[in-house]
Design an enzyme around this catalytic site. Structure first.
Site, mmCIF file in Angstrom:
data_model
loop_
_atom_site.group_PDB
_atom_site.id
_atom_site.type_symbol
_atom_site.label_atom_id
_atom_site.label_comp_id
_atom_site.label_asym_id
_atom_site.label_seq_id
_atom_site.Cartn_x
_atom_site.Cartn_y
_atom_site.Cartn_z
ATOM 1 C CB SER A 65 -0.928 0.019 1.217
ATOM 2 O OG SER A 65 -1.778 -1.098 1.223
HETATM 3 N N1 SAH Z 1 -0.812 -4.794 4.170
HETATM 4 C C1 SAH Z 1 -0.165 -5.117 2.913
HETATM 5 C C2 SAH Z 1 -1.077 -4.814 1.741
HETATM 6 C C3 SAH Z 1 -0.996 -5.887 0.707
HETATM 7 S S1 SAH Z 1 -2.234 -5.866 -0.549
HETATM 8 C C4 SAH Z 1 1.171 -4.402 2.785
HETATM 9 O O1 SAH Z 1 1.464 -3.508 3.605
HETATM 10 O O2 SAH Z 1 1.971 -4.750 1.923
HETATM 11 C C5 SAH Z 1 -3.514 -6.858 0.168
HETATM 12 C C6 SAH Z 1 -3.193 -8.287 0.491
HETATM 13 O O3 SAH Z 1 -4.417 -8.919 0.897
HETATM 14 C C7 SAH Z 1 -2.636 -9.126 -0.650
HETATM 15 O O4 SAH Z 1 -1.411 -9.682 -0.268
HETATM 16 C C8 SAH Z 1 -3.720 -10.211 -0.856
HETATM 17 O O5 SAH Z 1 -3.165 -11.469 -1.227
HETATM 18 C C9 SAH Z 1 -4.360 -10.274 0.520
HETATM 19 N N2 SAH Z 1 -5.710 -10.847 0.579
HETATM 20 C C10 SAH Z 1 -6.713 -10.755 -0.346
HETATM 21 N N3 SAH Z 1 -7.803 -11.416 0.083
HETATM 22 C C11 SAH Z 1 -7.501 -11.949 1.308
HETATM 23 C C12 SAH Z 1 -8.197 -12.754 2.257
HETATM 24 N N4 SAH Z 1 -9.458 -13.177 2.049
HETATM 25 N N5 SAH Z 1 -7.565 -13.113 3.400
HETATM 26 C C13 SAH Z 1 -6.286 -12.700 3.635
HETATM 27 N N6 SAH Z 1 -5.570 -11.960 2.777
HETATM 28 C C14 SAH Z 1 -6.158 -11.576 1.625
#
Ligand code: SAH
Length: 215
Positions: A65
């Site tokens: 993000s």
């Molecule tokens: N907090 C992260 C943001 C990553 S983007 C950072 O700081 O880098 C969002 C993430 O949510 C992705 O890695 C995706 O694989 C995950 N995601 C999507 N659906 C999900 C679910 N149902 N349960 C857990 N993770 C999920």
């Protein structure tokens, strides 16, 4: 990759930029000032931009993000030291690290196994303490509930029931809600065991929250 004086200088500039953009919580700004974001970005091609306020690809079609989004969500969450925080969407682990630097006990769920494995190794190597899980964020983490705070870092089509149920009374759930490309940042406060107060906090773009573990 080492954390050089140059990286530290760029990080100070990023903190000032976030302050200018409206982030006021010193605990959040202090944590962002301490976490080396460039170490969460795999591709060296992007290393130079690590302290610009932009999002990046982190593999598996996912993104780390934007710093402003991380700061905004962390501020809305109102985290204080010792709180038990559940994060949905571990991704690169950057948001996890920011919450840990704020003194939270972080539990974080990722549905993509390669990301879960890589980030678990990364946080261990960096000496950042957090409990990571490979699973489905829609069902939360019953065995560690209840949580003081729940933070969802992917765009959810609706507010999952389990995440509300796993919140303490007085707890806060921050979740971007929306089915399309744009989501509304939503805060759910559990004001009493059967009462939730919901407010909205602007438009954001996240990768979608998908059901079940992807492998
Ligand atoms: N907090 C992260 C943001 C990553 S983007 C950072 O700081 O880098 C969002 C993430 O949510 C992705 O890695 C995706 O694989 C995950 N995601 C999507 N659906 C999900 C679910 N149902 N349960 C857990 N993770 C999920």
């Amino acid at each position: 990759m080492e954390d050089s004086y140059r990286h530290k200088g760029l990080r100070r500039q990023l903190v000032e930029e976030l302050r200018t953009k409206g982030i006021k919580d010193d605990r959040v700004l202090d944590a962002i000032g301490r976490i080396p974001r460039h170490q969460f970005i795999d591709e060296t091609a992007f290393e130079k931009q690590a302290y610009q306020d932009i999002a990046f690809p982190i593999g598996c079609g996912q993104t780390i993000s934007q710093p402003w989004t991380v700061a905004f969500q962390s501020q809305l969450l109102q985290v204080s030291s010792g709180m038990k925080v559940l994060e949905i969407g571990t991704g690169s682990g950057y948001q996890t690290a920011v919450l840990a630097a704020m003194g939270a006990r972080v539990f974080s769920i990722e549905r993509q196994r390669p990301l879960y494995l890589r980030t678990r190794q990364r946080l261990t190597e960096m000496g950042i303490k957090a409990s990571l899980f490979y699973g489905d964020g829609y069902i939360g983490l019953e065995r560690e509930a209840p949580f003081d705070r729940v933070l969802v870092t992917c765009g959810a089509p609706f507010i999952p029931e389990a995440l509300q149920a796993q919140l303490k009374v007085g707890g806060r759930l921050v979740i971007p809600v929306g089915e399309g490309a744009v989501q509304t940042m939503t805060l759910v406060e559990r004001t009493a065991s059967t009462e939730m107060a919901t407010s909205t906090h602007g438009a954001f773009r996240f990768v979608p929250m998908l059901e079940k573990r992807a492998g």
